[in-house]
Design a protein around this motif. Structure first.
Motif, mmCIF file in Angstrom:
data_model
loop_
_atom_site.group_PDB
_atom_site.id
_atom_site.type_symbol
_atom_site.label_atom_id
_atom_site.label_comp_id
_atom_site.label_asym_id
_atom_site.label_seq_id
_atom_site.Cartn_x
_atom_site.Cartn_y
_atom_site.Cartn_z
ATOM 1 N N SER A 3 0.854 -1.187 0.000
ATOM 2 C CA SER A 3 0.000 0.000 0.000
ATOM 3 C C SER A 3 0.888 1.235 0.000
ATOM 4 O O SER A 3 2.038 1.190 0.449
ATOM 5 N N THR A 4 0.375 2.330 -0.568
ATOM 6 C CA THR A 4 1.127 3.589 -0.615
ATOM 7 C C THR A 4 0.343 4.667 0.095
ATOM 8 O O THR A 4 -0.892 4.654 0.120
ATOM 9 N N SER A 5 1.111 5.596 0.661
ATOM 10 C CA SER A 5 0.499 6.743 1.329
ATOM 11 C C SER A 5 1.429 7.931 1.131
ATOM 12 O O SER A 5 2.440 8.059 1.827
ATOM 13 N N GLY A 6 1.112 8.773 0.147
ATOM 14 C CA GLY A 6 1.974 9.915 -0.155
ATOM 15 C C GLY A 6 3.301 9.438 -0.732
ATOM 16 O O GLY A 6 3.347 8.791 -1.779
ATOM 17 N N THR A 7 4.367 9.726 -0.002
ATOM 18 C CA THR A 7 5.697 9.303 -0.459
ATOM 19 C C THR A 7 6.156 8.034 0.232
ATOM 20 O O THR A 7 7.292 7.614 0.075
ATOM 21 N N VAL A 9 5.772 3.873 1.041
ATOM 22 C CA VAL A 9 5.333 2.574 0.521
ATOM 23 C C VAL A 9 5.437 1.566 1.661
ATOM 24 O O VAL A 9 6.495 1.443 2.280
ATOM 25 N N MET A 10 4.344 0.840 1.940
ATOM 26 C CA MET A 10 4.318 -0.108 3.054
ATOM 27 C C MET A 10 3.977 -1.491 2.503
ATOM 28 O O MET A 10 3.038 -1.655 1.723
ATOM 29 N N ALA A 11 4.773 -2.515 2.923
ATOM 30 C CA ALA A 11 4.548 -3.905 2.507
ATOM 31 C C ALA A 11 4.215 -4.740 3.735
ATOM 32 O O ALA A 11 4.896 -4.626 4.761
ATOM 33 N N ARG A 12 3.158 -5.553 3.642
ATOM 34 C CA ARG A 12 2.741 -6.446 4.730
ATOM 35 C C ARG A 12 2.632 -7.867 4.207
ATOM 36 O O ARG A 12 2.250 -8.090 3.051
ATOM 37 N N THR A 13 2.997 -8.816 5.052
ATOM 38 C CA THR A 13 2.846 -10.224 4.680
ATOM 39 C C THR A 13 1.430 -10.677 5.003
ATOM 40 O O THR A 13 0.779 -10.154 5.922
ATOM 41 N N TYR A 29 10.793 2.720 -9.692
ATOM 42 C CA TYR A 29 10.643 4.167 -9.645
ATOM 43 C C TYR A 29 10.789 4.735 -11.055
ATOM 44 O O TYR A 29 11.604 4.253 -11.850
ATOM 45 N N PRO A 30 10.031 5.724 -11.374
ATOM 46 C CA PRO A 30 10.130 6.331 -12.719
ATOM 47 C C PRO A 30 11.481 7.002 -12.916
ATOM 48 O O PRO A 30 12.098 7.450 -11.945
ATOM 49 N N PRO A 31 11.978 7.082 -14.149
ATOM 50 C CA PRO A 31 13.271 7.752 -14.407
ATOM 51 C C PRO A 31 13.269 9.187 -13.897
ATOM 52 O O PRO A 31 12.269 9.895 -13.996
ATOM 53 N N GLY A 32 14.397 9.599 -13.342
ATOM 54 C CA GLY A 32 14.527 10.953 -12.819
ATOM 55 C C GLY A 32 14.154 11.097 -11.370
ATOM 56 O O GLY A 32 14.257 12.194 -10.805
ATOM 57 N N THR A 33 13.686 9.975 -10.742
ATOM 58 C CA THR A 33 13.319 10.058 -9.331
ATOM 59 C C THR A 33 14.533 10.368 -8.467
ATOM 60 O O THR A 33 14.464 11.173 -7.541
ATOM 61 N N PHE A 34 15.673 9.751 -8.780
ATOM 62 C CA PHE A 34 16.898 9.962 -8.020
ATOM 63 C C PHE A 34 17.924 10.648 -8.927
ATOM 64 O O PHE A 34 18.064 10.292 -10.095
ATOM 65 N N VAL A 35 18.630 11.628 -8.369
ATOM 66 C CA VAL A 35 19.666 12.359 -9.103
ATOM 67 C C VAL A 35 21.028 11.822 -8.699
ATOM 68 O O VAL A 35 21.328 11.715 -7.507
#
Length: 265
Positions: A3-7, A9-13, A29-35
């Motif tokens: 699940s995502t909430s804003g920025t 990302v949470m993963a649950r088993t 992540y889409p291109p350009g997310t990290f510089v």
């Protein structure tokens, strides 16, 4: 489940994890997310290349340093023939002032001057490759401390010596005269600072400043041509070598020396 909430990302088993089991989450992540921390310079114009800009910058900085600390003050501005050498200057002092330090010619001129004044007798042997030097003790007067040291060094084993073209005594005398005259130029008020110390410190500072700049460039730019900035180091060391500057009195004496050389030639 993911699940995502804003920025975030949470993963649950969907079930409990047991000892030794693992969980793998794939995130895209889409291109350009990290510089990237390292900049690719492939798109920069040639005049904006980091190595070129750095070379120009470090050369400019050391050029400014030389302008204030290495550039001789302006004397008369015109060299005119001088019919006499500068008064109250020994040959080794003239040589050292003209060359920012004594050379082998200064050593030879000192020995010839001692012979001219009758302090020693110089005889040329074997077509000029070897020299016999005799010490005339009854003529030793009006010698300064340095000249007395030279005479003592030449005659370590008696009042007569033979000097060859590669004699160790000559090398020893040269080293002594080199160290003494560099300090004497400052003592006599012809140079602002001790040449050996100032020049060595300036060259070391140029190398250190270049090294710091290179370390910073390698951390920010991905450019295999950064080694070309050694051109800037070379120019910076040239500026550093031609320090320190002479005093106004030293600059005027240098013009007289150049004028006497003009007359002699």
């Amino acid at each position: 489940t993911v699940s995502t909430s804003g920025t975030q990302v949470m993963a649950r088993t969907v079930s409990n994890l047991y000892a030794g089991s693992g969980l793998t989450v794939e995130a895209f992540y889409p291109p350009g997310t990290f510089v990237s921390a390292v900049t690719d310079v492939g798109e920069l114009p040639w005049w904006a290349m980091p190595w070129l800009v750095f070379s120009v910058l470090i050369s400019l900085i050391w050029g400014i340093v030389w302008f204030f600390f290495g550039r001789d003050p302006k004397g008369r501005g015109t060299i005119i023939p001088e019919y006499d050498p500068p008064a109250d200057m020994k040959p080794y002092e003239v040589n050292a002032l003209a060359n920012d330090g004594v050379t082998h010619r200064g050593v030879a001129a000192t020995i010839l001057d001692l012979s001219r004044r009758g302090i020693i007798r110089l005889t040329i042997l074997d077509e000029g490759n070897n020299y016999r030097i005799e010490r005339l003790r009854n003529k030793e007067k009006n010698l300064d401390t340095f000249e007395s040291g030279i005479v003592s060094m030449l005659f370590l084993h008696g009042d007569e010596a033979v000097m060859t073209g590669h004699d160790q005594a000559r090398a020893t005398v040269y080293q002594m005269i080199h160290e003494w005259t560099n300090a004497q130029l400052k003592t006599r008020g012809w140079h602002q600072w001790n040449i050996t110390f100032m020049r060595g410190a300036a060259i070391a500072a140029a190398v250190v400043s270049w090294g710091i700049g290179m370390a910073l460039l390698n951390g920010y730019f991905n450019d295999p041509r950064l080694f070309l900035s050694v051109i800037g180091l070379f120019l910076a060391m040239i500026f550093a070598y031609y320090m320190p500057k002479r005093t106004p009195n030293g600059a005027r004496l240098l013009e007289q020396i150049d004028g006497f050389k003009l007359y002699v030639h």
